[in-house]
Write an enzyme that holds these catalytic residues in place. Structure first.
Site, mmCIF file in Angstrom:
data_model
loop_
_atom_site.group_PDB
_atom_site.id
_atom_site.type_symbol
_atom_site.label_atom_id
_atom_site.label_comp_id
_atom_site.label_asym_id
_atom_site.label_seq_id
_atom_site.Cartn_x
_atom_site.Cartn_y
_atom_site.Cartn_z
ATOM 1 N N LYS A 1 0.804 -1.227 0.000
ATOM 2 C CA LYS A 1 0.000 0.000 0.000
ATOM 3 C C LYS A 1 0.845 1.290 0.000
ATOM 4 C CE LYS A 1 -3.909 -2.216 2.320
ATOM 5 N NZ LYS A 1 -4.862 -2.113 3.436
ATOM 6 N N PHE B 1 -15.171 4.087 7.597
ATOM 7 C CA PHE B 1 -13.826 4.431 7.147
ATOM 8 C C PHE B 1 -13.668 4.403 5.627
ATOM 9 C CE2 PHE B 1 -13.780 -0.147 8.290
ATOM 10 C CZ PHE B 1 -13.363 -0.706 7.091
ATOM 11 N N ARG C 1 -1.957 -14.463 4.823
ATOM 12 C CA ARG C 1 -2.678 -13.786 5.913
ATOM 13 C C ARG C 1 -1.895 -13.914 7.225
ATOM 14 N NH1 ARG C 1 -7.085 -11.534 4.570
ATOM 15 N NH2 ARG C 1 -8.039 -11.329 6.606
ATOM 16 N N THR D 1 -5.114 -7.043 11.016
ATOM 17 C CA THR D 1 -5.385 -5.773 10.323
ATOM 18 C C THR D 1 -4.835 -4.592 11.112
ATOM 19 O OG1 THR D 1 -7.422 -6.745 9.473
ATOM 20 C CG2 THR D 1 -7.249 -4.354 9.346
ATOM 21 N N ARG E 1 2.825 -6.513 9.179
ATOM 22 C CA ARG E 1 2.145 -5.370 9.801
ATOM 23 C C ARG E 1 2.772 -4.986 11.136
ATOM 24 N NH1 ARG E 1 -3.716 -7.498 7.817
ATOM 25 N NH2 ARG E 1 -3.949 -6.199 5.950
ATOM 26 N N ASN F 1 -1.863 0.165 6.869
ATOM 27 C CA ASN F 1 -1.364 -1.119 7.391
ATOM 28 C C ASN F 1 -0.513 -1.882 6.378
ATOM 29 O OD1 ASN F 1 -3.446 -1.909 5.760
ATOM 30 N ND2 ASN F 1 -4.523 -3.118 7.286
ATOM 31 N N HIS G 1 -2.327 -5.527 1.745
ATOM 32 C CA HIS G 1 -3.629 -6.198 1.652
ATOM 33 C C HIS G 1 -3.386 -7.605 1.146
ATOM 34 C CE1 HIS G 1 -7.719 -7.230 0.415
ATOM 35 N NE2 HIS G 1 -7.146 -7.737 -0.663
ATOM 36 N N GLU H 1 -10.071 -11.021 -7.149
ATOM 37 C CA GLU H 1 -9.151 -9.881 -7.023
ATOM 38 C C GLU H 1 -8.020 -9.963 -8.059
ATOM 39 O OE1 GLU H 1 -8.043 -9.787 -2.848
ATOM 40 O OE2 GLU H 1 -10.060 -9.157 -2.256
HETATM 41 P P1 CMP Z 1 -7.438 -4.369 3.980
HETATM 42 O O1 CMP Z 1 -7.024 -5.731 4.431
HETATM 43 O O2 CMP Z 1 -6.883 -3.873 2.686
HETATM 44 O O3 CMP Z 1 -9.032 -4.296 3.927
HETATM 45 C C1 CMP Z 1 -9.758 -3.121 4.161
HETATM 46 C C2 CMP Z 1 -8.898 -1.987 4.611
HETATM 47 O O4 CMP Z 1 -9.602 -0.958 5.270
HETATM 48 C C3 CMP Z 1 -7.916 -2.482 5.671
HETATM 49 O O5 CMP Z 1 -6.959 -3.329 5.122
HETATM 50 C C4 CMP Z 1 -7.428 -1.172 6.250
HETATM 51 O O6 CMP Z 1 -6.508 -0.495 5.384
HETATM 52 C C5 CMP Z 1 -8.744 -0.408 6.261
HETATM 53 N N1 CMP Z 1 -9.446 -0.549 7.549
HETATM 54 C C6 CMP Z 1 -9.984 -1.658 8.089
HETATM 55 N N2 CMP Z 1 -10.570 -1.394 9.274
HETATM 56 C C7 CMP Z 1 -10.403 -0.076 9.472
HETATM 57 C C8 CMP Z 1 -10.794 0.797 10.516
HETATM 58 N N3 CMP Z 1 -11.486 0.366 11.582
HETATM 59 N N4 CMP Z 1 -10.459 2.096 10.398
HETATM 60 C C9 CMP Z 1 -9.770 2.527 9.318
HETATM 61 N N5 CMP Z 1 -9.377 1.735 8.291
HETATM 62 C C10 CMP Z 1 -9.691 0.448 8.374
#
Ligand code: CMP
Length: 139
Positions: free
Chosen positions: A9, A57, A85, A91, A102, A112, A115, A126
């Site tokens: 990212k 978000f 994963r 996350t 992470r 983070n 993905h 995807e």
């Molecule tokens: P990803 O695994 O790419 O899937 C959705 C993305 O949304 C996640 O990683 C984060 O970058 C973002 N995300 C998930 N939860 C939150 C949250 N509670 N607040 C802000 N961003 C979030």
């Protein structure tokens, strides 16, 4: 052998740590069989994250994901979805285990660093959303 889809990212491209992330991927027996540096358009990011469109978000997420270049990848290996994963970690980096991407690199729950697909079915969707078959090369 199966495949998963990965995004490194904007927070990671900005800090020039994509090589460190790829090293973790390769050290854990995943092979990068397709890789492209690109910048997501608003439309592409919204389509990719459409499952989150009702989340509080969502708008911030789209702004962040379009704020700089990303590296999109197809990873291949045994249990690729599950393996990646595990390597990514939770996350929220505060909850991620030591040694995960992470925990080592992410800044916060949004920024983070990576993905990864959450299921075999979504991995296929995807991968097809970003890559042509002709852009993917097995060893
Ligand atoms: P990803 O695994 O790419 O899937 C959705 C993305 O949304 C996640 O990683 C984060 O970058 C973002 N995300 C998930 N939860 C939150 C949250 N509670 N607040 C802000 N961003 C979030």
């Amino acid at each position: 052998m199966n495949r998963t889809f990965s995004i490194i990212k904007p927070d990671a491209t900005k800090r020039n740590i994509t090589g460190s992330i790829n090293k973790i991927i390769e050290d854990n027996n995943l092979v990068i069989i397709a890789q492209k540096r690109t910048k997501l358009t608003k439309e592409k990011a919204e389509g990719f994250y459409s499952i989150h469109k009702d989340k509080p978000f969502f708008n911030d997420l789209i702004e962040y994901m379009t704020s700089g270049p990303v590296i999109i990848q197809v990873l291949q290996g045994d249990n690729a979805v599950e393996n990646y994963r595990k390597i990514m970690g939770a996350t929220n980096p505060e909850n991620a285990e030591k040694g995960t991407i992470r925990k080592e690199h992410a800044l916060n729950i949004q920024e983070n660093s990576v993905h990864g697909s959450d299921s075999e079915e979504n991995a296929k969707i995807e991968i097809n959303y970003f890559f042509e078959d002709s852009e993917i090369f097995n060893n």
